[in-house]
Design a protein around this motif. Structure first.
Motif: not given
Length: 193
Positions: A45-53, A122-132, A159-164
């Protein structure tokens, strides 16, 4: 007996009273126990709302020309770019981002679920940004290399991936650690009657 109907909850309210229906256990003086959060349903449910927002936020950023990358960036290998620039393409892009966020929330819980505070998010969002944006996107032809995209697009997407990442990381930390005790004004929820 609870007078309010529970439609859906991430809390597991099953008791460990050995199969009693609950009325006998209350009459013998045992207290009600709080349910524990089910990690699978909570993360989904968290992932659903994170993806939606944040998927919708990416769509707004694209519409306002802050980024050159369509909201359907993650669906790019499966759909034509001309489709992803339409309204239905926006919807598909947000849907793919929701599925990606649900998987990412489960992965975050498995790897970093017991870390307190927003820092790992913050680190997790940055890592996904780097990977993608650094590896997967250019390798699959979803986007140009980082040096060719442009500063506005890079910073907006970062910024969007860090906030995500903060949204996912801090929500999981708040639910599965004692993060609520660090709040300046601790508010205790009354137990339902």
């Amino acid at each position: 007996m609870n007078k309010h109907a529970k439609v859906w909850s991430t809390r597991d309210t099953r008791s460990n009273d050995g199969g009693n229906n609950g009325s006998n256990s209350r009459s013998h003086g045992s207290s009600d126990k709080e349910g524990h959060t089910n990690p699978l349903t909570f993360c989904l449910s968290l992932g659903f709302f994170a993806g939606l927002i944040w998927g919708t936020f990416r769509g707004v950023a694209y519409w306002l020309k802050f980024t050159k990358l369509t909201p359907g960036l993650l669906a790019d290998p499966f759909f034509q770019l001309s489709f992803l620039k339409t309204g239905w393409g926006y919807a598909v892009g947000i849907g793919v981002f929701i599925v990606f966020s649900m998987i990412s929330a489960l992965l975050y819980f498995a790897l970093f679920g017991r870390i307190r505070g927003p820092h790992m998010g913050v680190v997790y969002g940055f890592l996904w940004w780097v990977v993608i944006f650094g590896f997967v996107g250019p390798a699959l032809g979803m986007m140009d290399k980082l040096t060719m995209i442009g500063w506005n697009t890079l910073l907006t997407e970062l910024c969007i991936f860090l906030l995500w990442g903060i949204f996912i990381g801090y929500t999981i930390a708040f639910e599965f650690t004692d993060e609520a005790s660090r709040e300046p004004f601790a508010f205790k929820m009354p137990k339902p009657s």
